[in-house]
Structure formats: structure tokens, C-alpha cells
Write a protein that holds these residues in place. Structure first.
Motif, PDB file in Angstrom:
ATOM      1  N   GLY A 154       2.947   4.169  10.540  1.00 53.73           N
ATOM      2  CA  GLY A 154       2.567   2.675  10.783  1.00 53.73           C
ATOM      3  C   GLY A 154       3.498   2.070   9.740  1.00 53.73           C
ATOM      4  N   PHE A 155       4.051   0.786   9.858  1.00 53.07           N
ATOM      5  CA  PHE A 155       4.741  -0.047   8.931  1.00 53.07           C
ATOM      6  C   PHE A 155       3.887  -0.569   7.907  1.00 53.07           C
ATOM      7  CE2 PHE A 155       7.075  -4.021   7.943  1.00 53.07           C
ATOM      8  CZ  PHE A 155       8.335  -3.448   8.020  1.00 53.07           C
ATOM      9  N   ASN A 156       2.564  -0.426   7.920  1.00 53.50           N
ATOM     10  CA  ASN A 156       1.617  -0.712   6.817  1.00 53.50           C
ATOM     11  C   ASN A 156       1.679   0.252   5.661  1.00 53.50           C
ATOM     12  OD1 ASN A 156       0.721  -3.270   7.882  1.00 53.50           O
ATOM     13  ND2 ASN A 156      -1.175  -2.317   8.679  1.00 53.50           N
ATOM     14  N   GLU A 157       2.450   1.369   5.796  1.00 56.10           N
ATOM     15  CA  GLU A 157       2.257   2.391   5.119  1.00 56.10           C
ATOM     16  C   GLU A 157       3.382   2.127   3.725  1.00 56.10           C
ATOM     17  OE1 GLU A 157       0.195   4.960   5.230  1.00 56.10           O
ATOM     18  OE2 GLU A 157      -0.334   4.089   6.962  1.00 56.10           O
ATOM     19  N   ILE A 158       4.266   1.009   3.882  1.00 57.51           N
ATOM     20  CA  ILE A 158       5.341   0.629   2.952  1.00 57.51           C
ATOM     21  C   ILE A 158       4.831   0.270   1.558  1.00 57.51           C
ATOM     22  CG2 ILE A 158       7.155  -0.600   2.178  1.00 57.51           C
ATOM     23  CD1 ILE A 158       7.961  -0.630   5.409  1.00 57.51           C
ATOM     24  N   THR A 159       4.470   1.184   0.549  1.00 60.22           N
ATOM     25  CA  THR A 159       3.766   0.852  -0.665  1.00 60.22           C
ATOM     26  C   THR A 159       4.631  -0.043  -1.402  1.00 60.22           C
ATOM     27  OG1 THR A 159       3.189   3.219  -0.314  1.00 60.22           O
ATOM     28  CG2 THR A 159       2.416   2.053  -2.654  1.00 60.22           C
ATOM     29  N   PHE A 160       5.975   0.095  -1.241  1.00 60.62           N
ATOM     30  CA  PHE A 160       7.176  -0.825  -2.050  1.00 60.62           C
ATOM     31  C   PHE A 160       6.431  -2.310  -1.975  1.00 60.62           C
ATOM     32  CE2 PHE A 160      10.812  -3.143  -2.241  1.00 60.62           C
ATOM     33  CZ  PHE A 160      11.429  -2.659  -3.737  1.00 60.62           C
ATOM     34  N   THR A 161       5.766  -2.567  -1.068  1.00 61.39           N
ATOM     35  CA  THR A 161       5.258  -3.955  -0.774  1.00 61.39           C
ATOM     36  C   THR A 161       4.466  -4.380  -2.009  1.00 61.39           C
ATOM     37  OG1 THR A 161       4.755  -3.422   1.610  1.00 61.39           O
ATOM     38  CG2 THR A 161       3.959  -5.633   0.691  1.00 61.39           C
ATOM     39  N   LEU A 162       3.545  -3.327  -2.794  1.00 60.79           N
ATOM     40  CA  LEU A 162       2.632  -4.002  -3.699  1.00 60.79           C
ATOM     41  C   LEU A 162       3.681  -4.290  -4.883  1.00 60.79           C
ATOM     42  CD1 LEU A 162       0.899  -2.208  -1.863  1.00 60.79           C
ATOM     43  CD2 LEU A 162      -0.563  -1.443  -4.084  1.00 60.79           C
ATOM     44  N   TYR A 163       4.805  -3.531  -5.105  1.00 63.69           N
ATOM     45  CA  TYR A 163       5.810  -3.703  -6.318  1.00 63.69           C
ATOM     46  C   TYR A 163       6.232  -5.317  -6.102  1.00 63.69           C
ATOM     47  CZ  TYR A 163      10.440  -3.853  -8.484  1.00 63.69           C
ATOM     48  OH  TYR A 163      11.754  -4.250  -9.384  1.00 63.69           O
ATOM     49  N   VAL A 164       6.467  -5.839  -4.822  1.00 58.57           N
ATOM     50  CA  VAL A 164       6.856  -7.158  -4.353  1.00 58.57           C
ATOM     51  C   VAL A 164       5.631  -8.161  -4.974  1.00 58.57           C
ATOM     52  CG1 VAL A 164       7.473  -8.918  -2.734  1.00 58.57           C
ATOM     53  CG2 VAL A 164       8.258  -6.398  -2.567  1.00 58.57           C
ATOM     54  N   GLU A 165       4.396  -7.600  -4.469  1.00 60.60           N
ATOM     55  CA  GLU A 165       3.220  -8.413  -4.853  1.00 60.60           C
ATOM     56  C   GLU A 165       2.810  -8.643  -6.265  1.00 60.60           C
ATOM     57  OE1 GLU A 165       0.110  -7.710  -1.168  1.00 60.60           O
ATOM     58  OE2 GLU A 165       0.048  -6.227  -2.787  1.00 60.60           O
ATOM     59  N   GLN A 166       3.381  -7.439  -7.148  1.00 56.78           N
ATOM     60  CA  GLN A 166       3.107  -7.717  -8.816  1.00 56.78           C
ATOM     61  C   GLN A 166       4.103  -8.379  -9.283  1.00 56.78           C
ATOM     62  OE1 GLN A 166       1.872  -4.302 -10.814  1.00 56.78           O
ATOM     63  NE2 GLN A 166       3.501  -4.666 -12.371  1.00 56.78           N
ATOM     64  N   PHE A 167       5.521  -8.507  -8.595  1.00 54.89           N
ATOM     65  CA  PHE A 167       6.500  -9.301  -9.158  1.00 54.89           C
ATOM     66  C   PHE A 167       6.110 -10.738  -8.659  1.00 54.89           C
ATOM     67  CE2 PHE A 167      10.534 -11.817  -8.323  1.00 54.89           C
ATOM     68  CZ  PHE A 167      11.287 -11.545  -9.557  1.00 54.89           C
ATOM     69  N   ALA A 168       5.405 -11.150  -7.647  1.00 47.83           N
ATOM     70  CA  ALA A 168       5.097 -12.265  -7.333  1.00 47.83           C
ATOM     71  C   ALA A 168       4.001 -12.760  -7.958  1.00 47.83           C
ATOM     72  CB  ALA A 168       4.985 -12.520  -5.872  1.00 47.83           C
ATOM     73  N   ASN A 169       3.167 -11.807  -8.432  1.00 52.99           N
ATOM     74  CA  ASN A 169       1.671 -12.153  -9.158  1.00 52.99           C
ATOM     75  C   ASN A 169       0.924 -12.810  -8.162  1.00 52.99           C
ATOM     76  OD1 ASN A 169      -0.068 -11.880 -11.494  1.00 52.99           O
ATOM     77  ND2 ASN A 169       0.658 -14.278 -12.142  1.00 52.99           N
ATOM     78  N   VAL A 170       0.972 -12.340  -6.911  1.00 52.75           N
ATOM     79  CA  VAL A 170      -0.080 -12.897  -6.136  1.00 52.75           C
ATOM     80  C   VAL A 170      -1.528 -12.735  -6.492  1.00 52.75           C
ATOM     81  CG1 VAL A 170       1.217 -11.879  -4.069  1.00 52.75           C
ATOM     82  CG2 VAL A 170      -0.619 -10.433  -5.053  1.00 52.75           C
ATOM     83  N   LYS A 171      -2.246 -13.868  -6.013  1.00 59.16           N
ATOM     84  CA  LYS A 171      -3.507 -14.454  -6.554  1.00 59.16           C
ATOM     85  C   LYS A 171      -4.633 -13.459  -6.203  1.00 59.16           C
ATOM     86  CE  LYS A 171      -1.602 -17.376  -9.064  1.00 59.16           C
ATOM     87  NZ  LYS A 171      -0.947 -16.814 -10.385  1.00 59.16           N
ATOM     88  N   TYR A 172      -4.392 -12.706  -5.071  1.00 62.04           N
ATOM     89  CA  TYR A 172      -5.499 -11.879  -4.352  1.00 62.04           C
ATOM     90  C   TYR A 172      -5.476 -10.300  -5.133  1.00 62.04           C
ATOM     91  CZ  TYR A 172      -1.375 -10.693  -1.374  1.00 62.04           C
ATOM     92  OH  TYR A 172      -0.323 -10.455  -0.933  1.00 62.04           O
ATOM     93  N   ARG A 173      -4.924 -10.282  -6.228  1.00 63.64           N
ATOM     94  CA  ARG A 173      -4.598  -8.966  -6.853  1.00 63.64           C
ATOM     95  C   ARG A 173      -4.686  -9.341  -8.417  1.00 63.64           C
ATOM     96  NH1 ARG A 173      -2.959  -4.093  -4.817  1.00 63.64           N
ATOM     97  NH2 ARG A 173      -2.412  -3.998  -2.537  1.00 63.64           N
ATOM     98  N   TYR A 174      -5.379  -8.422  -9.155  1.00 67.28           N
ATOM     99  CA  TYR A 174      -5.232  -8.459 -10.696  1.00 67.28           C
ATOM    100  C   TYR A 174      -5.196  -7.026 -11.345  1.00 67.28           C
ATOM    101  CZ  TYR A 174     -10.059  -6.251  -9.945  1.00 67.28           C
ATOM    102  OH  TYR A 174     -11.162  -5.608  -9.562  1.00 67.28           O
ATOM    103  N   PHE A 175      -4.884  -7.168 -12.792  1.00 69.78           N
ATOM    104  CA  PHE A 175      -4.413  -5.693 -13.428  1.00 69.78           C
ATOM    105  C   PHE A 175      -5.748  -5.336 -13.668  1.00 69.78           C
ATOM    106  CE2 PHE A 175      -0.368  -8.266 -13.970  1.00 69.78           C
ATOM    107  CZ  PHE A 175       0.471  -6.839 -13.268  1.00 69.78           C
TER     108      PHE A 175
END
Length: 257
Positions: A154-175
Motif C-alpha cells: 500500500g501507498f501508506n507504507e512510504i515512511t519518507f513522508t515522516l521526513y517531509v512532516e519533520q521538515f515542515a514541522n507539522v503541528k500534529y507531531r512532536y519531538f
């Protein structure tokens, strides 16, 4: 009536890889499903899987590099991570490649990958103190503009997405920091984790549809399954583009907004 079982050959694998735009010498991060190999006519489960990987590696050639995720939640569950013996927890495809002769594994305690080919040593030296930041495997994949492939999964397996989310500093994730041992060495790694109070599971179908519309994603059938390919930098900028239009565009929460 009973449907005829779909059977694939070695040449079908090569044809599909060509159709999605893979070339000799490519750097590829491949998310895969063992069900692709189950479509081969002859052999048992292991020999079929070996055939699949041999075809992929032969296709990429000696100057190519194949990376397969072998993720484990070791540090998140306060477990020691052992590079050689800790099993991948993301499926048979991943675990089979990890154990293949000549394949090496990175030492990241959460997001390790198995790698074979030209860039192996570069990835083996990647940053262990962050999951998706500078000099991590995902940052190297971006800088080298490697190709990301979904091989029957499935397309949802692309973990590289989290690299983009960290770069964009999305508000639904935290360190959050996780500390543990790799063999006997103690390290701390920084992970941009999901806010579990929200619907933060990845849902990448809007991104997939957008990339299809813009002809950025290549797809080919392989038996009853499909394989997809996108360049890492294309994926990076397409995902950022979607996030600018919809800050929840990559996750389930967008359906509630």
C-alpha cells in the motif's frame, strides 16, 4: 466459475521495473510485500522470495543500491537493539532481505534499513541520534534523489513522508527522545512522534491522486498487484505542496475538517 490463478515470471518482474522507470545504477528505497513472490509458479516461499530479490538486484546492477526498511520499535519499547539479531517487524519481505548474504543493516534502533550496493557504506554511517533529520537515512535518500518504490504494498507504507512532516514541522507531531542500548552502547535518538489524541495515521491517497494527476507517479501491474515509483525529491515537494493547501492533507484527520 473459479478464477484462473495469476502467475508471474522472472521477466514480468524486469518488465514491471522498467515500466516504473527504474534504471541500472539507481538508488532505491523499496517497501515491499511478500505476496508478490507468491505469484511465481515454481519454488517454495523462500526460494520464490530469493528469485524476486535476485531479479531486482541484477536489474539495478553493481552500481545500484537497494534499501529495504527493517524497522523495529526497540527503543520505544525500552528494548536493546542488536543489528544482527533483532528481527524486522514490518513483514516477511523485509526480514528476508535483512538475512540475505551480502546485505548489511544500519544501526538505527527504530528506523534501521537493510542495504546492498554502491551506497551501502554511506547509509551505514547515517545519523543515529535523530530519526528523520540531517544525515539520517531519509535525508541521504533526499540528497541523492533516490527513488521510492512500493513493491506490491500500500501507498501508506512510504515512511519518507515522516521526513517531509519533520521538515515542515507539522503541528500534529512532536519531538520525543528515546534512550537505550545498541548492543552495549547507550545512545539517545530523537523521534518526531504522532500526537495520539488526534487522527494522525497516514492517509496518502490524496497525495497519490494529486501526483497521478500531475504525472509524477509511475505505476505498473505485476500479476494481481501493482508497483509504484516516485523520486524522493518529487515526493518531498509534492507532499509540501499538499500540506500548504491542507495542513492535514497527509493524515486521517483531514476527513473531520
Amino acid at each position: 466459475s473459479i478464477k484462473k490463478q495469476i502467475v508471474i515470471s522472472r521477466s514480468d518482474i524486469r518488465i514491471a521495473l522498467k515500466k516504473i522507470g527504474l534504471k541500472k545504477g539507481d538508488l532505491v528505497m523499496m517497501h515491499g510485500d511478500a505476496s508478490v513472490s507468491s505469484q511465481l509458479k515454481t519454488g517454495n516461499k523462500d526460494s520464490k522470495q530469493l528469485i524476486v530479490f535476485k531479479e531486482i538486484l541484477n536489474y539495478l546492477g553493481p552500481k545500484g543500491t537497494l534499501i529495504v526498511p527493517t524497522f523495529t520499535p526497540s527503543f520505544t519499547k525500552r528494548k536493546t537493539f542488536n543489528v544482527s539479531s533483532t528481527k524486522s517487524e514490518i513483514g516477511l519481505f523485509s526480514e528476508f532481505f535483512r538475512k540475505m548474504r551480502g546485505v548489511k543493516r544500519t544501526s538505527h534502533p527504530i528506523f534501521s534499513v537493510a542495504v546492498k550496493g554502491k551506497y551501502s557504506n554511506l547509509f551505514l554511517k547515517s545519523n543515529l541520534n535523530d530519526c528523520f533529520g540531517k544525515k539520517t537515512i531519509f535525508d541521504l535518500l533526499y540528497k541523492l534523489n533516490g527513488k521510492v518504490v512500493c513493491f506490491g504494498c500500500g501507498f501508506n507504507e512510504i515512511t519518507f513522508t515522516l521526513y517531509v512532516e519533520q521538515f515542515a514541522n507539522v503541528k500534529y507531531r512532536y519531538f520525543k527522545n528515546f534512550t537505550g542500548k545498541i548492543s552495549k552502547k547507550k545512545i539517545t535518538t530523537k523521534y518526531f512522534v504522532r500526537d495520539l489524541s488526534r487522527k494522525t495515521d497516514l492517509n496518502l491517497f490524496l497525495l497519490r491522486d494529486e501526483m497521478n494527476k500531475r504525472k509524477k507517479l509511475k505505476t505498473a501491474p505485476l500479476g494481481r498487484l501493482a508497483i509504484h515509483m516516485v523520486r524522493s525529491r518529487v515526493y518531498f515537494f509534492e507532499a509540501l505542496r499538499l500540506l500548504k493547501k491542507n495542513k492535514y492533507g497527509l493524515i486521517e484527520e483531514r476527513f473531520d475538517v
